[in-house]
Design a protein around this motif. Structure first.
Motif, PDB file in Angstrom:
ATOM      1  N   ALA A  25      46.327  58.209  57.373  1.00 17.06           N
ATOM      2  CA  ALA A  25      47.758  58.481  57.515  1.00 17.06           C
ATOM      3  C   ALA A  25      48.025  59.971  57.706  1.00 17.06           C
ATOM      4  O   ALA A  25      48.836  60.364  58.542  1.00 17.06           O
ATOM      5  N   ASN A  26      47.326  60.800  56.960  1.00 15.09           N
ATOM      6  CA  ASN A  26      47.596  62.240  56.995  1.00 15.09           C
ATOM      7  C   ASN A  26      46.920  62.967  58.143  1.00 15.09           C
ATOM      8  O   ASN A  26      47.449  63.948  58.651  1.00 15.09           O
ATOM      9  N   GLU A  27      45.742  62.507  58.551  1.00 11.78           N
ATOM     10  CA  GLU A  27      45.014  63.203  59.612  1.00 11.78           C
ATOM     11  C   GLU A  27      45.020  62.428  60.926  1.00 11.78           C
ATOM     12  O   GLU A  27      45.246  62.997  61.978  1.00 11.78           O
ATOM     13  N   GLY A  28      44.767  61.142  60.868  1.00  7.83           N
ATOM     14  CA  GLY A  28      44.693  60.330  62.080  1.00  7.83           C
ATOM     15  C   GLY A  28      46.026  60.181  62.776  1.00  7.83           C
ATOM     16  O   GLY A  28      46.111  60.202  64.000  1.00  7.83           O
ATOM     17  N   LEU A  29      47.073  60.041  61.996  1.00 12.18           N
ATOM     18  CA  LEU A  29      48.397  59.872  62.584  1.00 12.18           C
ATOM     19  C   LEU A  29      49.081  61.210  62.851  1.00 12.18           C
ATOM     20  O   LEU A  29      49.991  61.286  63.666  1.00 12.18           O
ATOM     21  N   ALA A  30      48.632  62.257  62.212  1.00 10.47           N
ATOM     22  CA  ALA A  30      49.253  63.577  62.377  1.00 10.47           C
ATOM     23  C   ALA A  30      48.956  64.179  63.746  1.00 10.47           C
ATOM     24  O   ALA A  30      49.702  65.023  64.227  1.00 10.47           O
ATOM     25  N   SER A  31      47.885  63.730  64.382  1.00 12.17           N
ATOM     26  CA  SER A  31      47.491  64.325  65.656  1.00 12.17           C
ATOM     27  C   SER A  31      48.284  63.787  66.837  1.00 12.17           C
ATOM     28  O   SER A  31      48.114  64.248  67.958  1.00 12.17           O
ATOM     29  N   SER A  32      49.169  62.828  66.608  1.00 13.16           N
ATOM     30  CA  SER A  32      49.930  62.247  67.709  1.00 13.16           C
ATOM     31  C   SER A  32      51.381  62.697  67.662  1.00 13.16           C
ATOM     32  O   SER A  32      51.856  63.253  66.687  1.00 13.16           O
ATOM     33  N   ASN A  33      52.070  62.423  68.743  1.00  9.47           N
ATOM     34  CA  ASN A  33      53.492  62.760  68.821  1.00  9.47           C
ATOM     35  C   ASN A  33      54.371  61.529  68.656  1.00  9.47           C
ATOM     36  O   ASN A  33      55.507  61.516  69.088  1.00  9.47           O
ATOM     37  N   GLY A  34      53.840  60.500  68.037  1.00  8.36           N
ATOM     38  CA  GLY A  34      54.591  59.266  67.854  1.00  8.36           C
ATOM     39  C   GLY A  34      54.266  58.615  66.529  1.00  8.36           C
ATOM     40  O   GLY A  34      53.774  59.245  65.612  1.00  8.36           O
ATOM     41  N   GLY A  38      47.841  56.726  68.965  1.00  7.09           N
ATOM     42  CA  GLY A  38      47.970  56.792  70.416  1.00  7.09           C
ATOM     43  C   GLY A  38      49.291  57.365  70.896  1.00  7.09           C
ATOM     44  O   GLY A  38      49.513  57.489  72.098  1.00  7.09           O
ATOM     45  N   GLY A  39      50.181  57.718  70.009  1.00 10.74           N
ATOM     46  CA  GLY A  39      51.482  58.265  70.397  1.00 10.74           C
ATOM     47  C   GLY A  39      52.568  57.221  70.210  1.00 10.74           C
ATOM     48  O   GLY A  39      52.755  56.689  69.125  1.00 10.74           O
ATOM     49  N   ALA A  40      53.266  56.894  71.297  1.00  9.33           N
ATOM     50  CA  ALA A  40      54.351  55.921  71.220  1.00  9.33           C
ATOM     51  C   ALA A  40      53.835  54.490  71.079  1.00  9.33           C
ATOM     52  O   ALA A  40      54.531  53.626  70.552  1.00  9.33           O
ATOM     53  N   PHE A  74      51.276  55.565  55.336  1.00 10.09           N
ATOM     54  CA  PHE A  74      50.332  54.542  55.794  1.00 10.09           C
ATOM     55  C   PHE A  74      51.033  53.200  55.930  1.00 10.09           C
ATOM     56  O   PHE A  74      50.863  52.495  56.918  1.00 10.09           O
ATOM     57  N   TRP A  75      51.814  52.816  54.926  1.00  7.06           N
ATOM     58  CA  TRP A  75      52.442  51.497  54.937  1.00  7.06           C
ATOM     59  C   TRP A  75      53.507  51.387  56.016  1.00  7.06           C
ATOM     60  O   TRP A  75      53.727  50.295  56.555  1.00  7.06           O
ATOM     61  N   THR A  76      54.146  52.480  56.371  1.00  7.61           N
ATOM     62  CA  THR A  76      55.092  52.470  57.494  1.00  7.61           C
ATOM     63  C   THR A  76      54.337  52.170  58.781  1.00  7.61           C
ATOM     64  O   THR A  76      54.753  51.322  59.581  1.00  7.61           O
ATOM     65  N   TRP A  77      53.224  52.866  58.983  1.00 12.98           N
ATOM     66  CA  TRP A  77      52.382  52.624  60.159  1.00 12.98           C
ATOM     67  C   TRP A  77      51.888  51.182  60.169  1.00 12.98           C
ATOM     68  O   TRP A  77      51.943  50.503  61.196  1.00 12.98           O
ATOM     69  N   TYR A  78      51.418  50.689  59.033  1.00 10.98           N
ATOM     70  CA  TYR A  78      50.874  49.335  58.944  1.00 10.98           C
ATOM     71  C   TYR A  78      51.942  48.293  59.276  1.00 10.98           C
ATOM     72  O   TYR A  78      51.683  47.315  59.969  1.00 10.98           O
TER      73      TYR A  78
END
Length: 87
Positions: A25-34, A38-40, A74-78
């Motif tokens: 959640a903190n590193e894998g999702l931080a690198s995107s703009n969405g 993968g982004g959007a 993380f749970w928002t992404w999930y």
């Protein structure tokens, strides 16, 4: 499973899993703009992580532990991944 725990020197699998979920959640999702790696839209990395986590959803003791120890990001992404995969 026991051989893997000793091979990778894992003391408590649930603690390690929670740490890795927070790391995603903190590193894998931080690198995107969405909302996704993968982004959007999700990419292969999103699908790979989602598949692993989805596989433990039926293990209620582990699942409850993860819901208590893993952050909201993380749970928002999930939740978003679950909605997209069902669609």
């Amino acid at each position: 499973a026991k051989k893997s725990l000793s091979k990778y020197n894992i003391k408590d699998a649930r603690v390690e899993l929670a740490q890795e979920m927070n790391k995603w959640a903190n590193e894998g999702l931080a690198s995107s703009n969405g909302d996704f790696h993968g982004g959007a839209l999700p990419d292969k990395a999103d699908l790979a992580v989602f598949g692993v986590i989805r596989s433990i959803e039926g293990n209620y003791a582990t699942w409850e532990d993860m819901q208590k120890t893993v952050g909201a990001k993380f749970w928002t992404w999930y939740g978003k991944m679950t909605a997209l995969v069902k669609a």
